[in-house]
Scaffold this motif. Sequence first.
Motif, PDB file in Angstrom:
ATOM      1  N   LYS A  28       0.822  -1.127   0.087  1.00 23.34           N
ATOM      2  CA  LYS A  28      -0.048  -0.016  -0.045  1.00 23.34           C
ATOM      3  C   LYS A  28       0.901   1.128  -0.172  1.00 23.34           C
ATOM      4  N   VAL A  29       0.249   2.280  -0.257  1.00 21.83           N
ATOM      5  CA  VAL A  29       0.985   3.618  -0.528  1.00 21.83           C
ATOM      6  C   VAL A  29       0.103   4.558   0.471  1.00 21.83           C
ATOM      7  N   VAL A  30       1.021   5.083   1.396  1.00 16.96           N
ATOM      8  CA  VAL A  30       0.501   5.958   2.352  1.00 16.96           C
ATOM      9  C   VAL A  30       0.998   7.493   2.350  1.00 16.96           C
ATOM     10  N   ASN A  31       0.102   8.405   2.723  1.00 16.83           N
ATOM     11  CA  ASN A  31       0.823   9.865   2.801  1.00 16.83           C
ATOM     12  C   ASN A  31       1.018  10.411   1.592  1.00 16.83           C
ATOM     13  N   ALA A  32       0.464  10.165   0.477  1.00 13.70           N
ATOM     14  CA  ALA A  32       0.833  10.704  -1.141  1.00 13.70           C
ATOM     15  C   ALA A  32       0.297  12.191  -0.784  1.00 13.70           C
ATOM     16  N   ASN A  33       0.924  12.970  -1.354  1.00 14.92           N
ATOM     17  CA  ASN A  33       0.512  14.499  -1.256  1.00 14.92           C
ATOM     18  C   ASN A  33      -0.304  14.836  -2.618  1.00 14.92           C
ATOM     19  N   GLU A  34      -0.723  15.948  -2.838  1.00 13.29           N
ATOM     20  CA  GLU A  34      -1.838  16.293  -3.909  1.00 13.29           C
ATOM     21  C   GLU A  34      -0.929  16.052  -5.065  1.00 13.29           C
ATOM     22  N   THR A  35       0.361  16.676  -5.167  1.00 13.42           N
ATOM     23  CA  THR A  35       1.123  16.404  -6.466  1.00 13.42           C
ATOM     24  C   THR A  35       1.100  15.079  -6.860  1.00 13.42           C
ATOM     25  N   ILE A  36       1.427  14.088  -5.946  1.00  8.26           N
ATOM     26  CA  ILE A  36       1.751  12.905  -6.243  1.00  8.26           C
ATOM     27  C   ILE A  36       0.424  12.077  -6.657  1.00  8.26           C
ATOM     28  N   MET A  37      -0.673  12.389  -5.868  1.00 10.34           N
ATOM     29  CA  MET A  37      -2.090  11.834  -6.228  1.00 10.34           C
ATOM     30  C   MET A  37      -2.657  12.360  -7.491  1.00 10.34           C
ATOM     31  N   ASP A  38      -2.201  13.548  -8.085  1.00 14.59           N
ATOM     32  CA  ASP A  38      -2.416  13.826  -9.315  1.00 14.59           C
ATOM     33  C   ASP A  38      -1.844  13.189 -10.370  1.00 14.59           C
ATOM     34  N   ILE A  39      -0.727  12.926 -10.077  1.00 17.69           N
ATOM     35  CA  ILE A  39      -0.063  12.014 -10.954  1.00 17.69           C
ATOM     36  C   ILE A  39      -0.443  10.614 -11.153  1.00 17.69           C
TER      37      ILE A  39
END
Length: 98
Positions: free
Chosen positions: A74-85
């Motif tokens: 799992k991936v945790v704590n992804a910020n908005e920039t990474i989530m957009d990608i």
Amino acid sequence: MTIKKIIEGEKMTIKLSGRLDTVTSPELENEVGSDLDSVKDLVWDLGDLEYISSSGLRILLSVQKRMNKQGSMKVVNANETIMDIFDITGFTSILTIE
């Protein structure tokens, strides 16, 4: 990029900071590959990751395929920039993101 690995039994957390791109992805690939054999639970902490390129996404995809056979990832704590990608590339439907 800085890579911090925390291994607790069969669980490994990888905390990344900086930029995961074509220059830094080989280092990550070497770091992760050496310890995955005994891991059943893999967590990517991307809270301090500023950018991820296609080469970084390729590593996540490759590790996800491997972890599907031996445990979970799992991936945790992804910020908005990474989530957009992740959204643009369709990785939100491939990865478990919390």
